[in-house]
Design a protein around this motif. Structure first.
Motif, PDB file in Angstrom:
ATOM      1  N   PRO A 125     -15.832  10.951   7.337  1.00 38.20           N
ATOM      2  CA  PRO A 125     -15.125  12.188   7.700  1.00 38.20           C
ATOM      3  C   PRO A 125     -13.659  11.935   8.088  1.00 38.20           C
ATOM      4  CG  PRO A 125     -17.315  12.193   8.668  1.00 38.20           C
ATOM      5  CD  PRO A 125     -17.107  10.823   8.061  1.00 38.20           C
ATOM      6  N   LEU A 126     -13.386  10.851   8.771  1.00 40.12           N
ATOM      7  CA  LEU A 126     -12.011  10.536   9.155  1.00 40.12           C
ATOM      8  C   LEU A 126     -11.136  10.291   7.922  1.00 40.12           C
ATOM      9  CD1 LEU A 126     -10.119  10.078  11.548  1.00 40.12           C
ATOM     10  CD2 LEU A 126     -10.774   7.673  11.513  1.00 40.12           C
ATOM     11  N   GLN A 127     -11.671   9.624   6.911  1.00 40.44           N
ATOM     12  CA  GLN A 127     -10.899   9.363   5.697  1.00 40.44           C
ATOM     13  C   GLN A 127     -10.592  10.653   4.932  1.00 40.44           C
ATOM     14  OE1 GLN A 127     -13.721   6.357   4.239  1.00 40.44           O
ATOM     15  NE2 GLN A 127     -11.919   5.073   3.869  1.00 40.44           N
ATOM     16  N   TRP A 128     -11.549  11.580   4.932  1.00 42.69           N
ATOM     17  CA  TRP A 128     -11.317  12.855   4.241  1.00 42.69           C
ATOM     18  C   TRP A 128     -10.149  13.613   4.859  1.00 42.69           C
ATOM     19  CZ3 TRP A 128     -13.016  13.637  -0.387  1.00 42.69           C
ATOM     20  CH2 TRP A 128     -14.264  13.178  -0.800  1.00 42.69           C
ATOM     21  N   MET A 129      -9.881  13.374   6.147  1.00 41.66           N
ATOM     22  CA  MET A 129      -8.805  14.093   6.836  1.00 41.66           C
ATOM     23  C   MET A 129      -7.426  13.762   6.264  1.00 41.66           C
ATOM     24  SD  MET A 129     -10.253  14.052  10.723  1.00 41.66           S
ATOM     25  CE  MET A 129      -8.811  14.816  11.406  1.00 41.66           C
ATOM     26  N   ASP A 130      -7.281  12.579   5.649  1.00 43.63           N
ATOM     27  CA  ASP A 130      -6.007  12.193   5.028  1.00 43.63           C
ATOM     28  C   ASP A 130      -6.270  11.905   3.551  1.00 43.63           C
ATOM     29  OD1 ASP A 130      -3.513  11.304   4.292  1.00 43.63           O
ATOM     30  OD2 ASP A 130      -3.312   9.863   5.948  1.00 43.63           O
ATOM     31  N   ILE A 131      -6.410  12.978   2.777  1.00 48.61           N
ATOM     32  CA  ILE A 131      -6.778  12.860   1.374  1.00 48.61           C
ATOM     33  C   ILE A 131      -5.729  12.089   0.576  1.00 48.61           C
ATOM     34  CG2 ILE A 131      -5.819  15.084   0.633  1.00 48.61           C
ATOM     35  CD1 ILE A 131      -9.226  13.872  -0.508  1.00 48.61           C
ATOM     36  N   SER A 132      -4.461  12.224   0.932  1.00 50.32           N
ATOM     37  CA  SER A 132      -3.405  11.497   0.227  1.00 50.32           C
ATOM     38  C   SER A 132      -3.547   9.992   0.410  1.00 50.32           C
ATOM     39  CB  SER A 132      -2.019  11.951   0.704  1.00 50.32           C
ATOM     40  OG  SER A 132      -1.811  13.307   0.388  1.00 50.32           O
ATOM     41  N   LYS A 133      -3.814   9.570   1.615  1.00 57.08           N
ATOM     42  CA  LYS A 133      -4.005   8.141   1.895  1.00 57.08           C
ATOM     43  C   LYS A 133      -5.265   7.624   1.194  1.00 57.08           C
ATOM     44  CE  LYS A 133      -4.597   4.774   5.595  1.00 57.08           C
ATOM     45  NZ  LYS A 133      -4.825   4.583   7.024  1.00 57.08           N
ATOM     46  N   LEU A 134      -6.331   8.392   1.258  1.00 51.64           N
ATOM     47  CA  LEU A 134      -7.576   8.025   0.589  1.00 51.64           C
ATOM     48  C   LEU A 134      -7.339   7.850  -0.913  1.00 51.64           C
ATOM     49  CD1 LEU A 134     -10.722   7.730   0.613  1.00 51.64           C
ATOM     50  CD2 LEU A 134     -10.816  10.225   0.344  1.00 51.64           C
ATOM     51  N   PHE A 135      -6.616   8.798  -1.510  1.00 57.83           N
ATOM     52  CA  PHE A 135      -6.306   8.713  -2.936  1.00 57.83           C
ATOM     53  C   PHE A 135      -5.444   7.488  -3.238  1.00 57.83           C
ATOM     54  CE2 PHE A 135      -3.118   9.364  -6.202  1.00 57.83           C
ATOM     55  CZ  PHE A 135      -3.920   9.514  -7.312  1.00 57.83           C
ATOM     56  N   ARG A 136      -4.380   7.309  -2.479  1.00 52.38           N
ATOM     57  CA  ARG A 136      -3.439   6.203  -2.728  1.00 52.38           C
ATOM     58  C   ARG A 136      -4.154   4.860  -2.680  1.00 52.38           C
ATOM     59  NH1 ARG A 136       0.684   3.093  -2.426  1.00 52.38           N
ATOM     60  NH2 ARG A 136       2.666   3.141  -1.504  1.00 52.38           N
ATOM     61  N   GLU A 137      -4.939   4.633  -1.631  1.00 50.49           N
ATOM     62  CA  GLU A 137      -5.669   3.367  -1.504  1.00 50.49           C
ATOM     63  C   GLU A 137      -6.660   3.191  -2.657  1.00 50.49           C
ATOM     64  OE1 GLU A 137      -7.413   3.624   2.395  1.00 50.49           O
ATOM     65  OE2 GLU A 137      -5.526   3.101   3.393  1.00 50.49           O
ATOM     66  N   GLY A 138      -7.350   4.264  -3.008  1.00 50.30           N
ATOM     67  CA  GLY A 138      -8.309   4.201  -4.102  1.00 50.30           C
ATOM     68  C   GLY A 138      -7.650   3.900  -5.431  1.00 50.30           C
ATOM     69  N   LEU A 139      -6.514   4.534  -5.694  1.00 53.30           N
ATOM     70  CA  LEU A 139      -5.812   4.304  -6.952  1.00 53.30           C
ATOM     71  C   LEU A 139      -5.316   2.867  -7.045  1.00 53.30           C
ATOM     72  CD1 LEU A 139      -4.687   5.319  -9.625  1.00 53.30           C
ATOM     73  CD2 LEU A 139      -2.635   6.056  -8.385  1.00 53.30           C
ATOM     74  N   LEU A 140      -4.691   2.377  -5.977  1.00 50.40           N
ATOM     75  CA  LEU A 140      -4.183   0.998  -6.002  1.00 50.40           C
ATOM     76  C   LEU A 140      -5.313  -0.003  -6.235  1.00 50.40           C
ATOM     77  CD1 LEU A 140      -1.464   1.031  -3.200  1.00 50.40           C
ATOM     78  CD2 LEU A 140      -1.110   0.806  -5.669  1.00 50.40           C
ATOM     79  N   GLU A 141      -6.421   0.176  -5.525  1.00 51.54           N
ATOM     80  CA  GLU A 141      -7.553  -0.746  -5.705  1.00 51.54           C
ATOM     81  C   GLU A 141      -8.124  -0.657  -7.103  1.00 51.54           C
ATOM     82  OE1 GLU A 141     -10.561  -1.648  -2.720  1.00 51.54           O
ATOM     83  OE2 GLU A 141      -9.451  -0.330  -1.363  1.00 51.54           O
ATOM     84  N   SER A 142      -8.257   0.542  -7.622  1.00 49.44           N
ATOM     85  CA  SER A 142      -8.829   0.712  -8.947  1.00 49.44           C
ATOM     86  C   SER A 142      -7.933   0.110 -10.025  1.00 49.44           C
ATOM     87  CB  SER A 142      -9.074   2.200  -9.237  1.00 49.44           C
ATOM     88  OG  SER A 142      -9.634   2.355 -10.523  1.00 49.44           O
ATOM     89  N   LEU A 143      -6.640   0.386  -9.955  1.00 48.87           N
ATOM     90  CA  LEU A 143      -5.725  -0.136 -10.976  1.00 48.87           C
ATOM     91  C   LEU A 143      -5.655  -1.661 -10.947  1.00 48.87           C
ATOM     92  CD1 LEU A 143      -2.809   2.460 -10.854  1.00 48.87           C
ATOM     93  CD2 LEU A 143      -4.580   2.223 -12.617  1.00 48.87           C
ATOM     94  N   THR A 144      -5.602  -2.244  -9.757  1.00 52.96           N
ATOM     95  CA  THR A 144      -5.536  -3.712  -9.702  1.00 52.96           C
ATOM     96  C   THR A 144      -6.856  -4.332 -10.156  1.00 52.96           C
ATOM     97  OG1 THR A 144      -6.001  -3.691  -7.321  1.00 52.96           O
ATOM     98  CG2 THR A 144      -3.685  -3.840  -7.983  1.00 52.96           C
ATOM     99  N   ALA A 145      -7.975  -3.712  -9.832  1.00 49.30           N
ATOM    100  CA  ALA A 145      -9.276  -4.221 -10.306  1.00 49.30           C
ATOM    101  C   ALA A 145      -9.388  -4.104 -11.826  1.00 49.30           C
ATOM    102  CB  ALA A 145     -10.425  -3.468  -9.633  1.00 49.30           C
TER     103      ALA A 145
END
Length: 175
Positions: free
Chosen positions: A61-81
């Motif tokens: 629930p805390l991560q959902w509160m900052d959707i931009s940060k959640l997206f940014r971290e997810g995108l960076l991890e996905s692209l590098t993987a």
């Protein structure tokens, strides 16, 4: 960069309906959706231009509160993987600019998001329930031939994103 929230995600986050986006270049537009995977609320992010897709599993629930940060971290991890350099991924994010929360980017794009969701569900065996980042699931979805709004015919989200991140650099100067 525009992050288009689906209606179910807007309701889940309890946010008012955002305005329509104004970004004409779909290379800098993503649509975000809340999905349930193995009983856990998860983020599905689909690139409007390429249909490149990534999943963040079991989002708190805390991560959902900052959707931009959640997206940014997810995108960076996905692209590098997926094999893209951290520098290339950061360059893309820098060029895309500030995140703006918008409505989704059109019926066609949402139709392709729904197809990506179907692929995620079909490839559920690739899910690693011990981590949020899902490199195996992302790769399985992004190497599956698919269609998307910005390209004719079948292709893979991974190849289309590679084109966006490599060939796109020369054209970003013109955007």
């Amino acid at each position: 960069m525009e992050l288009g929230l689906t209606f179910p995600l807007q309701r889940f986050l309890k946010v008012k309906t955002p305005a329509y986006g104004t970004q004409p270049d779909r290379r800098f537009c993503w649509d975000l959706h809340v999905i349930e995977l193995r009983g856990r609320k998860s983020l599905l992010a689909v690139h409007c231009h390429s249909r490149y897709t990534f999943v963040r599993y079991d989002v708190s629930p805390l991560q959902w509160m900052d959707i931009s940060k959640l997206f940014r971290e997810g995108l960076l991890e996905s692209l590098t993987a997926a094999g893209f350099s951290q520098a290339r991924a950061e360059e893309y994010l820098q060029r895309a600019g500030t995140f703006f929360i918008t409505r989704t980017h059109g019926r066609r794009e949402v139709a392709f998001l729904n197809r990506a969701w179907e692929d995620v569900l079909a490839l559920d065996l690739c899910l690693d329930a011990d981590r949020q980042a899902q490199p195996l699931l992302d790769r399985a979805v992004n190497t599956r031939p698919s269609r998307c709004a910005s390209f004719d015919g079948l292709g893979t989200g991974l190849d289309r994103m590679a084109g966006t991140l490599t060939k796109g650099v020369e054209t970003w100067k013109n955007v």
